[in-house]
Write a protein that holds these residues in place. Structure first.
Motif, PDB file in Angstrom:
ATOM      1  N   MET A  23      -2.022 -84.065  19.147  1.00 10.32           N
ATOM      2  CA  MET A  23      -2.806 -84.919  18.252  1.00 10.32           C
ATOM      3  C   MET A  23      -4.200 -84.340  18.031  1.00 10.32           C
ATOM      4  O   MET A  23      -4.686 -84.294  16.898  1.00 10.32           O
ATOM      5  N   ALA A  24      -4.833 -83.863  19.093  1.00  9.07           N
ATOM      6  CA  ALA A  24      -6.178 -83.299  18.964  1.00  9.07           C
ATOM      7  C   ALA A  24      -6.169 -82.021  18.119  1.00  9.07           C
ATOM      8  O   ALA A  24      -7.054 -81.821  17.281  1.00  9.07           O
ATOM      9  N   VAL A  25      -5.165 -81.178  18.319  1.00  7.30           N
ATOM     10  CA  VAL A  25      -5.079 -79.934  17.548  1.00  7.30           C
ATOM     11  C   VAL A  25      -4.820 -80.233  16.069  1.00  7.30           C
ATOM     12  O   VAL A  25      -5.453 -79.633  15.184  1.00  7.30           O
ATOM     13  N   LEU A  26      -3.893 -81.163  15.795  1.00  2.00           N
ATOM     14  CA  LEU A  26      -3.621 -81.519  14.401  1.00  2.00           C
ATOM     15  C   LEU A  26      -4.854 -82.119  13.735  1.00  2.00           C
ATOM     16  O   LEU A  26      -5.164 -81.802  12.584  1.00  2.00           O
ATOM     17  N   PHE A  27      -5.546 -82.985  14.455  1.00  2.00           N
ATOM     18  CA  PHE A  27      -6.734 -83.616  13.877  1.00  2.00           C
ATOM     19  C   PHE A  27      -7.825 -82.577  13.619  1.00  2.00           C
ATOM     20  O   PHE A  27      -8.427 -82.555  12.535  1.00  2.00           O
ATOM     21  N   GLY A  28      -8.072 -81.709  14.587  1.00  2.08           N
ATOM     22  CA  GLY A  28      -9.102 -80.674  14.412  1.00  2.08           C
ATOM     23  C   GLY A  28      -8.764 -79.702  13.294  1.00  2.08           C
ATOM     24  O   GLY A  28      -9.611 -79.351  12.462  1.00  2.08           O
ATOM     25  N   ALA A  29      -7.499 -79.263  13.259  1.00  2.00           N
ATOM     26  CA  ALA A  29      -7.085 -78.326  12.205  1.00  2.00           C
ATOM     27  C   ALA A  29      -7.141 -79.000  10.836  1.00  2.00           C
ATOM     28  O   ALA A  29      -7.575 -78.387   9.849  1.00  2.00           O
ATOM     29  N   GLY A  30      -6.741 -80.263  10.782  1.00  2.00           N
ATOM     30  CA  GLY A  30      -6.770 -80.983   9.505  1.00  2.00           C
ATOM     31  C   GLY A  30      -8.183 -81.144   8.973  1.00  2.00           C
ATOM     32  O   GLY A  30      -8.445 -80.918   7.787  1.00  2.00           O
ATOM     33  N   ILE A  31      -9.114 -81.528   9.832  1.00  2.00           N
ATOM     34  CA  ILE A  31     -10.508 -81.681   9.393  1.00  2.00           C
ATOM     35  C   ILE A  31     -11.077 -80.337   8.971  1.00  2.00           C
ATOM     36  O   ILE A  31     -11.780 -80.234   7.956  1.00  2.00           O
ATOM     37  N   THR A  32     -10.775 -79.287   9.727  1.00  2.00           N
ATOM     38  CA  THR A  32     -11.280 -77.957   9.372  1.00  2.00           C
ATOM     39  C   THR A  32     -10.745 -77.505   8.022  1.00  2.00           C
ATOM     40  O   THR A  32     -11.492 -76.984   7.188  1.00  2.00           O
ATOM     41  N   ILE A  33      -9.464 -77.714   7.789  1.00  2.00           N
ATOM     42  CA  ILE A  33      -8.863 -77.295   6.523  1.00  2.00           C
ATOM     43  C   ILE A  33      -9.378 -78.154   5.368  1.00  2.00           C
ATOM     44  O   ILE A  33      -9.564 -77.674   4.247  1.00  2.00           O
ATOM     45  N   MET A  34      -9.630 -79.456   5.634  1.00  2.03           N
ATOM     46  CA  MET A  34     -10.125 -80.338   4.571  1.00  2.03           C
ATOM     47  C   MET A  34     -11.527 -79.943   4.090  1.00  2.03           C
ATOM     48  O   MET A  34     -11.921 -80.291   2.981  1.00  2.03           O
ATOM     49  N   LEU A  35     -12.273 -79.219   4.908  1.00  7.49           N
ATOM     50  CA  LEU A  35     -13.622 -78.813   4.517  1.00  7.49           C
ATOM     51  C   LEU A  35     -13.631 -77.637   3.549  1.00  7.49           C
ATOM     52  O   LEU A  35     -14.690 -77.270   3.040  1.00  7.49           O
ATOM     53  N   GLU A  36     -12.474 -77.043   3.291  1.00  4.56           N
ATOM     54  CA  GLU A  36     -12.379 -75.953   2.316  1.00  4.56           C
ATOM     55  C   GLU A  36     -12.513 -76.517   0.907  1.00  4.56           C
ATOM     56  O   GLU A  36     -12.360 -77.707   0.684  1.00  4.56           O
ATOM     57  N   ARG A  37     -12.760 -75.668  -0.045  1.00  7.35           N
ATOM     58  CA  ARG A  37     -12.965 -76.141  -1.420  1.00  7.35           C
ATOM     59  C   ARG A  37     -11.688 -76.246  -2.232  1.00  7.35           C
ATOM     60  O   ARG A  37     -11.657 -76.897  -3.256  1.00  7.35           O
ATOM     61  N   SER A  38     -10.633 -75.629  -1.795  1.00  3.76           N
ATOM     62  CA  SER A  38      -9.380 -75.641  -2.541  1.00  3.76           C
ATOM     63  C   SER A  38      -8.690 -76.996  -2.387  1.00  3.76           C
ATOM     64  O   SER A  38      -8.583 -77.534  -1.285  1.00  3.76           O
ATOM     65  N   LEU A  39      -8.223 -77.536  -3.509  1.00  5.39           N
ATOM     66  CA  LEU A  39      -7.537 -78.831  -3.458  1.00  5.39           C
ATOM     67  C   LEU A  39      -6.236 -78.753  -2.670  1.00  5.39           C
ATOM     68  O   LEU A  39      -5.849 -79.707  -1.999  1.00  5.39           O
ATOM     69  N   THR A  40      -5.561 -77.626  -2.719  1.00  9.77           N
ATOM     70  CA  THR A  40      -4.326 -77.467  -1.966  1.00  9.77           C
ATOM     71  C   THR A  40      -4.605 -77.533  -0.472  1.00  9.77           C
ATOM     72  O   THR A  40      -3.877 -78.170   0.284  1.00  9.77           O
ATOM     73  N   ARG A  41      -5.678 -76.902  -0.035  1.00 11.43           N
ATOM     74  CA  ARG A  41      -6.034 -76.952   1.382  1.00 11.43           C
ATOM     75  C   ARG A  41      -6.512 -78.335   1.791  1.00 11.43           C
ATOM     76  O   ARG A  41      -6.252 -78.777   2.908  1.00 11.43           O
ATOM     77  N   VAL A  42      -7.172 -79.036   0.890  1.00 15.89           N
ATOM     78  CA  VAL A  42      -7.560 -80.418   1.182  1.00 15.89           C
ATOM     79  C   VAL A  42      -6.313 -81.267   1.374  1.00 15.89           C
ATOM     80  O   VAL A  42      -6.245 -82.104   2.287  1.00 15.89           O
ATOM     81  N   LEU A  43      -5.298 -81.059   0.553  1.00 18.22           N
ATOM     82  CA  LEU A  43      -4.045 -81.791   0.683  1.00 18.22           C
ATOM     83  C   LEU A  43      -3.373 -81.487   2.014  1.00 18.22           C
ATOM     84  O   LEU A  43      -2.924 -82.404   2.717  1.00 18.22           O
ATOM     85  N   ILE A  44      -3.299 -80.214   2.389  1.00 22.86           N
ATOM     86  CA  ILE A  44      -2.675 -79.838   3.663  1.00 22.86           C
ATOM     87  C   ILE A  44      -3.465 -80.432   4.828  1.00 22.86           C
ATOM     88  O   ILE A  44      -2.877 -80.954   5.787  1.00 22.86           O
ATOM     89  N   GLY A  45      -4.784 -80.391   4.748  1.00 29.11           N
ATOM     90  CA  GLY A  45      -5.603 -81.000   5.794  1.00 29.11           C
ATOM     91  C   GLY A  45      -5.387 -82.496   5.885  1.00 29.11           C
ATOM     92  O   GLY A  45      -5.327 -83.067   6.980  1.00 29.11           O
TER      93      GLY A  45
END
Length: 150
Positions: A11-33
């Motif tokens: 859970m911690a790894v998924l949450f951390g990776a998701g927040i990190t990926i959501m900070l990117e500018r690409s909408l696709t990466r925001v969706l994956i995050g």
């Protein structure tokens, strides 16, 4: 239920990776995050739900303390439905932005004059055929030998 260390780390790894990926500018990466964060929240709700117990049906001789709480399951199902709705909305936004990027300088002002002319011609044809139908019905009514109802 004691929380599984494996699920806590996952859970911690998924949450951390998701927040990190959501900070990117690409909408696709925001969706994956967003998907990663949604799944980590589901695991968090599962971990916080408590120990498993009997089915939530109260019968004779059943101790109410041994019955499992059905509310976390409802929360997880609700979170899945909300996650699916937001995901589909974000996919529509991603497709729309990709489509506008493909148009380039034209943007949203695509020239549809040919389609408009075809629609106008179809409408004129429908009006013309409707008038011909009305005329034919009127001729049939005038040619009939029945009297008009009073």
């Amino acid at each position: 239920m004691t929380a599984s260390l494996t699920l806590l780390v996952l859970m911690a790894v998924l949450f951390g990776a998701g927040i990190t990926i959501m900070l990117e500018r690409s909408l696709t990466r925001v969706l994956i995050g967003f998907l990663l964060v949604g799944n980590s929240v589901n695991i968090l709700i599962y971990l916080m739900s408590g120990s498993p117990g009997l089915a939530p049906l109260l019968g004779e001789g059943v101790d109410p303390g041994e019955i499992s709480d059905p509310l976390p399951q409802a929360f997880i199902l609700t979170a899945i439905v909300i996650n699916l709705g937001i995901t589909s909305f974000m996919l529509a936004l991603i497709y729309r932005s990709w489509w506008l990027a493909q148009l380039g300088d034209e943007g949203d002002s695509v020239d549809d004059t040919e389609d408009l002319m075809e629609d106008v011609e179809e409408a004129e044809e429908l009006i013309r055929s409707s008038a011909e139908d009305d005329r034919a019905i009127q001729e049939v009514l005038e040619a009939s030998d029945e009297e008009a109802p009073r």
